[in-house]
Every structure is written in structure tokens, then in C-alpha cells.
Design an enzyme around this catalytic site. Structure first.
Site, PDB file in Angstrom:
ATOM      1  N   ASP A 147       0.819  -1.208   0.000  1.00  0.00           N
ATOM      2  CA  ASP A 147       0.000   0.000   0.000  1.00  0.00           C
ATOM      3  C   ASP A 147       0.857   1.264   0.000  1.00  0.00           C
ATOM      4  OD1 ASP A 147      -2.621   1.452   0.503  1.00  0.00           O
ATOM      5  OD2 ASP A 147      -1.498   2.052   2.297  1.00  0.00           O
ATOM      6  N   GLU A 182       1.459  -0.239  -4.995  1.00  0.00           N
ATOM      7  CA  GLU A 182       0.732   0.999  -5.271  1.00  0.00           C
ATOM      8  C   GLU A 182       1.735   2.126  -5.078  1.00  0.00           C
ATOM      9  OE1 GLU A 182      -3.129   3.573  -3.726  1.00  0.00           O
ATOM     10  OE2 GLU A 182      -1.903   2.457  -2.291  1.00  0.00           O
TER      11      GLU A 182
END
Length: 529
Positions: A147, A182
């Protein structure tokens, strides 16, 4: 997949009962949103505080192991979304045990930065690398989605995410795992090989004329991940479907050329100026395989960014939505679906978090309103008034899937099932080879992608997000047929099976007919037999 809302029960056991259906329709990998323990009765999971503890909200650790084992028995891989850029605002006490865990004078948008490269950072790096090994060794996960890696500060010789990935691969032994990042900065090095000789080989195999910075990029030390989320594709898709131009959507046109470029090069921003961020965004992607780019038109963040959490299909026309879905699932990239998207779920997905501490609750609500205000074309104050309270249990309940919609929305479900089958079984659409695709603009809202076979097995994907269009003459070389062949419709979104108006022949010697708001796949047929 968010375990708490994927089923009514919101447990690993309940989710495991649905795995056979996911395998049946052609899903191959499940990405599980974060499950590390966090305070409260519900939440997205991105504010985890006990990184080695699977959340008690979803069941026992053995239930999680059983979920992964069941997935493997059906041929499904499971990767875990992990958050290594911050700790949740309430419940983590590592900073009390030692001042070395956090860099308190430096913050990202979620709180104190983690000390990955400062004094005494060695044990902190070991803590996170061990956490990666833990999920692989103990629960047999098949990889990670990291993330918001752009929020991680680390100037070490080996970037911490690359280090975690290396440890995870060692822990997996002979098993293959997938590592996806990401990264809002779109730093292509994350998906480049770690070894210099591999990078130089990539440069030799992909000769690109142009400035020296391209070659320099190919030689930059890579983090050896397998892929990256491609927000550029999503933003272009949303603009094409809805016409939105607020916030970061203002940097995209939703034009045919953007989708052609995404198919050929992955990211659209590879160092150009972006007005929303007021920075130069991205680095060159030359040499990366198409499969390295994970494309989507929905994910948890993007649905929630509408405020009401409305699914994208309700923001556009049915025909245009079908056309975009076909492009997503037949493109050369790696496609990602958000839970329920495959059957046209009507349930929203909003931000929800059970926040007991009043100061934390107020800070998160205000921060959320400030972030969403530009997307909603509202002031910060009006956004705060209009957004539902994230700690309202009803918000959480509204986001749970209604799995009976698989039958209620049969046309959309069949659309996704058939597209996944076509992608899996067709000789060309299942390939993701670099340089094997080209594209051309056909009109203001239409374009063609050609998938080359090296023989007489090419495919065309003709996409039209606008009105019915006739090409006469059809002066585009990519539409040309090799001698002795003709184009034949292989598949179309216009089939009545999906709610379309009926299949029509789009290619003839005289002209090409592009049905309104449609995607059509064509194959070459040898007429000399």
C-alpha cells in the site's frame, strides 16, 4: 476483496464458501484488503496496529489458513494487502517501547513516518522483513500488494519494499509469489529487475531511440517487484465514462489516444507535468512487460472517492460501461476487479472505520472531508456536512455485498464471465507480449487496437464510446486485412445476452460500421480454403 463486506457474515469461513464460484467464472488471484489487527468493530484495515495478528473480526488464524488452503485447492492464488507506510492512529505502542521506530519530525498524510533509514533503523527494517516472511510461511499467502509505497521514506541502499519482497521470495522457496506496488509517483524502477545484468539485457532487447534518460532509467536499480497499479488507466476511464473533470481527473481527457498509450506503454505520465499535483509525475516505463501494469475501473479508494460510494456503472450508460469493461478485460495489461463488480453490485463502498477515540474520529472525518471536497465540488465545510460518519455502523452494513445479485444482474455477470473466458482461451488475447500490439484513433471517441500474431491470426479490438460511426473510406492501415483473409466478428458487447442491441457485421470491403457505445473483437479468417 474486503472480508468484512464480501459476505453478510463478514468472516473468512463465509468468504471461503464463495471461492468455488470465483474459480468457476475465471478469477485467478484474490487480493485481500489488509487484515492486521486494528481497534474497533469494523474498518478498511489500512490502520493496522498489530502487524503479526490477523484481525479477530474475521475469525481465527486457523480460519484464515483454511481460506488460503481452500483457495489453493481451487487453483486460486491469494495475495495480501500490507501497509508498511504508517501505523494506525490508535492501538500501536511500538513508539513507547523505543523512540527508534518512528521519525516524529517527519510525517506523511497518515501520521509519523517509520524509521527505515535513520539511526538504529536496522531492527525496524528486520521487523517489517520478518512480517513479510510471516504471512508467507505461516499462512501460505502467494504475495503482497504494498500500500502507498510513495509515502515510505527510505534512502537506504536497498529500498525496504524491495527488501521485504526479497525476504518473502526466500520464504516461499520453490513457490512463485506475486509482489505488486501501489505508487502514486509511478516510479517504474519498482517493477524492474534488481540485478544490473538483467537490466542491461532489458535495454538491449528493447531498443528505444531518444534521449539518454531512457537508457539511464533502464539501468536504475530496480526493486524486483512484479507489477504496479496503474491509476492513469482508471482516471482516463472515469473521464471517458462520466465526463468528470474535478480534482485529479482534470489531468485526463478520456480520449482514444490515452487508451492506446496505456496499452503500449502502461503509465501515461512518465515525467510530464501534472497540474493537480503541480509536479513532474512518473518515470519512463520502456522495457516493462504489459503484464506489469495492473489496470482497473474500480477499487476501494476510487469508489469511496465519489462520496456516496456509488459504483461506476450507475454514473454512465449501460452500453458505454459494457464497452469499457471489455477493454479492461481484453487489454494487454493485468486486469483487476473490485468485489461485486463482476456481477454489477449495487452496494456502495464508502469509507467506514469504528473509531472510539473522539479526537481521532474528528481528525479523520475532517481529513476525509478535506480530501474529498475537490472531488465533490464542495467546500471543506459542506463536504464535512454531506459525508456520512465513517463510524456509523449502518455505513458499514450498507457496503456488504448482496450475492443474490449474481442472478438479478445476469446480463452483467455473463458479460464478465464470457470476457474472462475469451481472455483465457483466445490465442491472442491471452498473450501479454511487449511490442505485440499497436493502436490508432478512429474518431473523437473511437479507436482500434491490433494484436499481432506474426501470421494470419491477428485480432482487432474496436472500441467506440460515442455515437454510431461509419468509416468510409477506412484509411487506417491497422484495419487492413492480409491477402486472402477477412475480418470476422469474434465477440461483441452488442450481443442481446448482455443487454445489447444485436450483433451486426462491422467490416466490409466498402466501409466499416462502428456501433454506438460498443466494443467488438474481430479475428482473421482465411477465405482461400
Amino acid at each position: 476483496m474486503h472480508i468484512g463486506t464480501f459476505t453478510k457474515d463478514g468472516t473468512w469461513r463465509a468468504a471461503a464458501e464463495q471461492l468455488s464460484e470465483l474459480a468457476r467464472i475465471g478469477i485467478t488471484v484474490i487480493e485481500m484488503m489488509p487484515v492486521a489487527e486494528f481497534p474497533g468493530k469494523f474498518g478498511w484495515g489500512y490502520d493496522g496496529v498489530d502487524l503479526f495478528a490477523p484481525s479477530h473480526l474475521y475469525g481465527t488464524p486457523d480460519d484464515l489458513k483454511a481460506f488460503v488452503d481452500r483457495s489453493h485447492s481451487l487453483g486460486l492464488a491469494v495475495i495480501l494487502d500490507v501497509v508498511y507506510n504508517h501505523f494506525g492512529p490508535d492501538g500501536n505502542y511500538l513508539g513507547i517501547f523505543s523512540d527508534d521506530y518512528l521519525v516524529r519530525e517527519k510525517e506523511n498524510e497518515w501520521g509519523n513516518a517509520i524509521n527505515f533509514d535513520g539511526p538504529n533503523s536496522g531492527p525496524i527494517r528486520e521487523f517489517f522483513s520478518t512480517n513479510g516472511r510471516y504471512w508467507i510461511e505461516e499462512f501460505h499467502f502467494d504475495g503482497f500488494r504494498f500500500d502507498a509505497t510513495h509515502a515510505i521514506r527510505d534512502q537506504s541502499t536497498e529500498y525496504i519494499i524491495g527488501a521485504v519482497g526479497r525476504e518473502a521470495r526466500e520464504a516461499a522457496g520453490s513457490r512463485s509469489i506475486l509482489l505488486i506496488a501501489e505508487n502514486d509517483l509511478q516510479e517504474a524502477k519498482m517493477a524492474r529487475p534488481r540485478r544490473l545484468e538483467s537490466r542491461l539485457q532489458a535495454a538491449r532487447c528493447y531498443s528505444v531511440p531518444g534521449p539518454g534518460r531512457v537508457n539511464a532509467e533502464l539501468q536504475t536499480a530496480g526493486d524486483d517487484l512484479d507489477g504496479m497499479w496503474n491509476d492513469d488507466f482508471h482516471h482516463s476511464a472515469v473521464v471517458a465514462l462520466t465526463g468528470r473533470n474535478e480534482a485529479y481527473f482534470g489531468d485526463y481527457l478520456g480520449a482514444p489516444q490515452e487508451f492506446i498509450s496505456a496499452a503500449k506503454y502502461g503509465f501515461l505520465y512518465q515525467g510530464q507535468a501534472q497540474s493537480w499535483r503541480k509536479v513532474l509525475r512518473g518515470t519512463p516505463t520502456f522495457g516493462l512487460a504489459p503484464e506489469a501494469f495492473v489496470c482497473f475501473i474500480e477499487n476501494h479508494d476510487q469508489i469511496a472517492n465519489t462520496g456516496p460510494g456509488q459504483r461506476l456503472r450507475f454514473q454512465t450508460s449501460p452500453g458505454r460501461y459494457r464497452a469499457m469493461t471489455a477493454l479492461l478485460l481484453l487489454g494487454p495489461w493485468t486486469p483487476l476487479l473490485f468485489q461485486g463488480q463482476e456481477f454489477g453490485a449495487s452496494s456502495p463502498f464508502q469509507f467506514f472505520a469504528d473509531l472510539g477515540d473522539a479526537s481521532v474520529r474528528d481528525a479523520i472525518r475532517k481529513g476525509r472531508a478535506e480530501w474529498l471536497a475537490p472531488f465533490l465540488s464542495l467546500s471543506k465545510e459542506d463536504a464535512l456536512k454531506s459525508l456520512p460518519a465513517p463510524d456509523d455502523p449502518e455505513v458499514f452494513v450498507r457496503c456488504k455485498l448482496d450475492l443474490s445479485e449474481r442472478d438479478k444482474n445476469r446480463e452483467l455477470y455473463d458479460l464478465h464471465i464470457d470476457l474472462l473466458k475469451l481472455r483465457r482461451e483466445d490465442s491472442r488475447f491471452r498473450q501479454q507480449s511487449s511490442g505485440g500490439i499497436d493502436g490508432a484513433v478512429l474518431g473523437p471517441a473511437s479507436f482500434v487496437l491490433r494484436y499481432f500474431s506474426g501470421g494470419n491470426d491477428d485480432r482487432l479490438l474496436v472500441v467506440n464510446f460515442g455515437d454510431r460511426q461509419i468509416l468510409h473510406p477506412a484509411s487506417e492501415p491497422l484495419l487492413a486485412q492480409p491477402s486472402g483473409c477477412k475480418w470476422e466478428t469474434l465477440w461483441t458487447t452488442e450481443s442481446p445476452r448482455y443487454g445489447g442491441r444485436g450483433t451486426v457485421a462491422i467490416a466490409s470491403e466498402e466501409r466499416w460500421l462502428l456501433p454506438a457505445e460498443s466494443t467488438v473483437a474481430l479475428r482473421q479468417v482465411d477465405v482461400r480454403c
